[in-house]
Design a protein around this motif. Structure first.
Motif, PDB file in Angstrom:
ATOM      1  N   UNK A  49       0.841  -1.190   0.000  1.00 57.97           N
ATOM      2  CA  UNK A  49       0.000   0.000   0.000  1.00 57.97           C
ATOM      3  C   UNK A  49       0.877   1.242   0.000  1.00 57.97           C
ATOM      4  N   UNK A  50       0.389   2.295  -0.637  1.00 55.89           N
ATOM      5  CA  UNK A  50       1.081   3.587  -0.590  1.00 55.89           C
ATOM      6  C   UNK A  50       0.178   4.638   0.046  1.00 55.89           C
ATOM      7  N   UNK A  51      -0.631   4.204   1.000  1.00 56.53           N
ATOM      8  CA  UNK A  51      -1.492   5.106   1.746  1.00 56.53           C
ATOM      9  C   UNK A  51      -0.795   5.466   3.058  1.00 56.53           C
ATOM     10  N   UNK A  52      -0.110   6.602   3.134  1.00 52.71           N
ATOM     11  CA  UNK A  52       0.708   6.923   4.294  1.00 52.71           C
ATOM     12  C   UNK A  52      -0.080   6.880   5.597  1.00 52.71           C
ATOM     13  N   UNK A  53       0.519   6.303   6.599  1.00 52.73           N
ATOM     14  CA  UNK A  53      -0.104   6.203   7.906  1.00 52.73           C
ATOM     15  C   UNK A  53      -0.898   4.949   8.106  1.00 52.73           C
ATOM     16  N   UNK A  54      -1.241   4.274   7.001  1.00 54.04           N
ATOM     17  CA  UNK A  54      -2.025   3.049   7.095  1.00 54.04           C
ATOM     18  C   UNK A  54      -1.329   1.884   6.410  1.00 54.04           C
ATOM     19  N   UNK A  55      -0.077   2.048   6.054  1.00 51.45           N
ATOM     20  CA  UNK A  55       0.605   1.039   5.256  1.00 51.45           C
ATOM     21  C   UNK A  55       1.820   0.453   5.965  1.00 51.45           C
ATOM     22  N   UNK A  56       1.801   0.436   7.289  1.00 50.74           N
ATOM     23  CA  UNK A  56       2.889  -0.196   8.039  1.00 50.74           C
ATOM     24  C   UNK A  56       2.629  -1.696   8.106  1.00 50.74           C
ATOM     25  N   UNK A  57       3.484  -2.476   7.452  1.00 52.37           N
ATOM     26  CA  UNK A  57       3.359  -3.937   7.454  1.00 52.37           C
ATOM     27  C   UNK A  57       4.768  -4.518   7.422  1.00 52.37           C
ATOM     28  N   UNK A  58       5.426  -4.487   8.567  1.00 46.27           N
ATOM     29  CA  UNK A  58       6.838  -4.847   8.649  1.00 46.27           C
ATOM     30  C   UNK A  58       7.021  -5.976   9.653  1.00 46.27           C
TER      31      UNK A  58
END
Length: 795
Positions: free
Chosen positions: A326-335
């Motif tokens: 995703x490139x939706x900042x703030x909602x795309x943390x998947x680490x």
């Protein structure tokens, strides 16, 4: 592959600090460009949360009842003498510690709300930048210094990591513009930030301030001071702690990113030996352990300008592993492997002042240590591909000796010696995971064993040995006319190296070993480079001034200074095998200032203005490696930058207990000569494009400097009024508001259609009540009341 110049939002105020949310691109233009990471800065708050409740015990400041309608002229020490700012013929902005504490301004990046033409990006403890007039960063290299000096209690900080702390218990701050060096520690090209903390007191006093805010934000600040031996030895101990939940949820494990988890402790001892000797010893330790290094991806173009497909980061993840990021900042943390960053800073300094007849002898001895350990997930996916980060260790030793004449003489002067020794160790570590081999080879047919468990390091070292002799004098030709002149001669030796090697879990068959070698060669392969250079530089200042009358001071200054040469601790080989330059030449700055400092309406209005023109040659920045087949750049001297503009500051108290402040700047910051800047990836070229050979560099000459706004400013309102408290007590109600503004800037490349930050402004405010004797206070405050979402950096 991944660039970094972004600001981690672990510093979000919601009252204390608060809930933050990304706007789609926070005012950034969506356009074609390489995969970028961007960061939103201070954002949304919980407007009705209990923002800050402070309980102050035993502090007796200025009386809380009605005061005269005049404005405070803060004393400054930029010339190593205590002087009123309105009497110093230089462009200096000052803010008292009382004003900073009242508005909850404790971190360097928050000084922008009080000082015009000043900005700070504190991305993480290693990569930060303090800028004046749009310049001053350290070029993202551990071996380079900032063009803006940071001086705390007369100790010059060489590495930006030393500023990663909360400055509490302040007396005041000063921002001095223009080249420094004839007095202030090391040379700088743009200016200096001077931070002065409170001295120990022989009067026993303890203050305690606590804050609670949204995201379970809790802060504590404790100061205690008093006498150990009456009239001889006093102490002051300062402690702060700051802890909160993060505000970006990691979809893999639910961990909150961009939290706060830091503390600091500082002990001071003041020794008075008779009337002639004063010695101040400071011991300090600061630490943080935060998830403060998350930079959300905000784009990944699929085509180049002019045509041709681009196989970027997102397309590779989709094609190889079926994962669509995703490139939706703030909602795309998947680490899957992002960890906390640990940072520790320690320091000891001793300042001796000895009155010898009509002169004062000063000795400032200091040591500081900085240690930084990141734990980054670097490909922005839940897949174990690779981790990347710099382990950094810095040791700094300095000594300054000065002899200063008494004030009030026709000729006032001071001269001295300065010495510095600095060691920097910067280990760029890349650790490969299970899916690294197919990712970098571009094929699932390549087995994981090729890279799984391999670590590739580039170990950079930088050593600086610097010595200088300096002097400055002011000749009071008449009661109104004065001439200040200064000179500094610096000899500096830089030694640097970068050595690359790989650790592997075991040997491979020849065919697989060749694949591993080819991939590691893409990172630079095995190499060792070293170099050393000694430079001699002379800095100087000529500064006439004239008091037109008791309320108007006119001044002019011309100065030349240098920013220390840099060690390129990340020097890598070109396609021909030659090294990028290891030692970078110093920057040289020539600066002209013309200004007025005025006082009007019986002290109710202070109004200052300044015109400046600053040329910086041998500017240190990145250039494209035109020999490399892939996108690569390196640090060197690129050409010339020019800063010119006007700065205004005003403070006005029209009636009792009401104070208005204003600061504004027009800043024309441009690259005069920058012919080989790295090209934006969207015009880099490639097969099927208008530039099939690849356009590796572009000419930025005449373009605005990255991140330097053309217009910026702030306004502030402070109001107090007596109020009746319960149980018959009297108190003072107070209200403050600040509004900032920055015009739009390019954050990536002036020629890129991607990475533009639109103009924005931030509103902060607070309301509270305190007892009439100023012993107790209670305040509710909030920052970024308008919920403005914005980026301060992208890469």
């Amino acid at each position: 592959m991944l660039s970094r110049l972004v600001y981690p939002l672990n510093q979000l105020y919601a009252g204390g600090f608060g809930a933050a949310h990304f706007e789609r691109l926070g005012g950034m233009k969506r356009g074609i460009g390489r995969f970028r990471r961007g960061l939103l800065s201070t954002t949304r708050l919980a407007p009705f949360a209990l923002a800050s409740a402070g309980l102050i015990l035993g502090a007796r400041l200025a009386p809380a009842h009605a005061e005269d309608a005049t404005v405070e002229d803060v004393a400054v020490t930029a010339r190593h003498r205590e002087e009123k700012n309105q009497d110093v013929p230089l462009p200096i902005s000052t803010v008292s510690g009382k004003a900073l504490g009242k508005e909850q301004v404790y971190r360097v990046q928050d000084y922008v709300t009080k000082v015009p033409n000043f900005f700070a990006i504190q991305q993480n403890p290693r990569v930060s930048a303090v800028t004046i007039r749009g310049l001053g960063g350290n070029a993202n290299s551990d071996g380079s210094e900032s063009g803006v000096g940071v001086i705390v209690d007369n100790v010059f900080y060489t590495h930006v990591g030393f500023t990663w702390l909360d400055f509490v218990d302040l007396d005041h701050i000063e921002v001095v513009r223009g080249p420094q060096g004839t007095l202030l520690g090391k040379n700088t090209t743009i200016g200096s930030l001077i931070v002065s903390t409170k001295l120990p007191s022989f009067t026993r006093e303890t203050t305690l301030e606590t804050t609670y805010a949204s995201r379970h934000r809790g802060q504590i600040r404790l100061n205690t001071t008093g006498a150990i031996i009456d009239d001889t030895l006093a102490y002051r101990v300062t402690f702060y702690g700051d802890k909160s939940d993060g505000w970006i949820d990691n979809q893999v494990n639910g961990q909150n990113f961009l939290d706060n988890n830091r503390f600091g402790i500082r002990a001071q001892f003041l020794l008075l030996a008779g009337n002639d000797i004063r010695n101040r010893l400071i011991l300090e330790h600061y630490g943080s352990n935060e998830y403060n290094n998350f930079y959300p991806p905000i784009g990944d173009p699929t085509t180049f300008v002019g045509g041709g497909a681009r196989a970027g980061w997102a397309r590779k993840l989709i094609g190889l592993f079926g994962y669509a990021p995703s490139i939706d900042p703030g909602k795309n943390a998947a680490l899957e492997s992002q960890g906390r960053i640990r940072q520790n800073t320690d320091g000891v300094s001793n300042e001796l002042n000895w009155q010898i007849g009509d002169h004062t002898f000063t000795s400032i001895s200091a040591w500081r240590r900085f240690a930084f350990r990141p734990h980054n997930d670097s490909e922005y996916s839940p897949l174990p591909i690779f981790r990347f980060g710099y382990d950094v260790d810095v040791d700094q030793y300095s000594e300054e000796l000065r002899l200063t004449s008494s004030t009030g003489q026709a000729l006032e002067y001071q001269f001295g010696l300065y010495g510095l020794k600095e060691f920097v160790f910067s280990n760029n570590r890349t650790a490969f995971g299970q899916y690294a081999a197919p990712y970098f080879a571009g094929s699932l047919a390549v087995p994981s064993i090729v890279l799984d468990g391999v670590e590739y390091d580039q170990y950079g070292k930088a050593t600086t040995t610097s010595g200088a002799v300096f002097g400055q004098a002011t000749w009071h030709i008449t009661e109104r006319l004065a001439l200040t002149a200064g000179i500094r001669d610096t000899v500096e030796r830089k030694q640097g190296s970068n050595t690359a090697y790989a650790y592997s879990p075991g040997a491979l068959p020849a065919a697989l070993g060749a694949i591993r070698t080819a991939i590691l060669n893409g990172f630079g392969g095995a190499f060792a480079f070293a170099d050393a250079k000694t430079t001699n530089s002379v800095s100087w200042l000529v500064n006439p001034s004239y008091k037109i009358n008791d309320n108007i001071l006119a001044y002019f200054s011309v100065a030349q200074g240098e920013k220390s040469g840099a060690v390129n601790t990340g020097a890598t080989p070109s396609a021909t095998g030659a090294a990028a330059p290891v030692i970078i030449l110093p920057e040289r700055s020539t600066d002209f200032e013309l200004g007025l400092k005025t006082t009007w309406l019986d002290g109710k209005l202070l109004l200052n203005g300044n015109l400046y023109w600053n040329d910086i040659s041998n500017y240190q920045s990145a250039v494209a490696d035109t020999t490399a087949p892939t996108y690569r750049s390196y640090l060197t001297n690129v050409g010339k930058v020019r800063l010119r503009g006007v700065e205004l500051e005003a403070r006005y108290s029209p009636v009792k207990n009401l104070w208005l402040t204003f600061g504004g700047a027009f800043n024309d910051a441009r690259y005069v000569a920058y012919t080989d800047a790295p090209a934006p990836v969207e015009i880099f070229g490639g097969a099927g494009t208008a530039n099939p050979a690849g356009v590796k560099s572009v000419d930025l000459s005449g373009r605005r400097v990255l991140g330097a706004p053309e217009f910026s400013g702030q306004i502030g309102i402070n109001y107090e009024h007596p109020v009746d408290l319960p149980f018959g007590y009297r108190g003072v109600g107070f209200f403050w508001l600040s509004q900032t503004y920055r015009s739009g800037v390019a954050l990536v490349n002036p020629l890129s259609s991607y990475g533009w930050q639109s103009a924005y402004g931030l509103t902060n405010l607070g309301v509270g009540v305190r007892s009439e004797d100023d012993r107790y206070s209670f305040q509710i405050w909030a920052k970024n009341v308008g919920d403005r979402r914005y980026f301060v950096g992208a890469g």
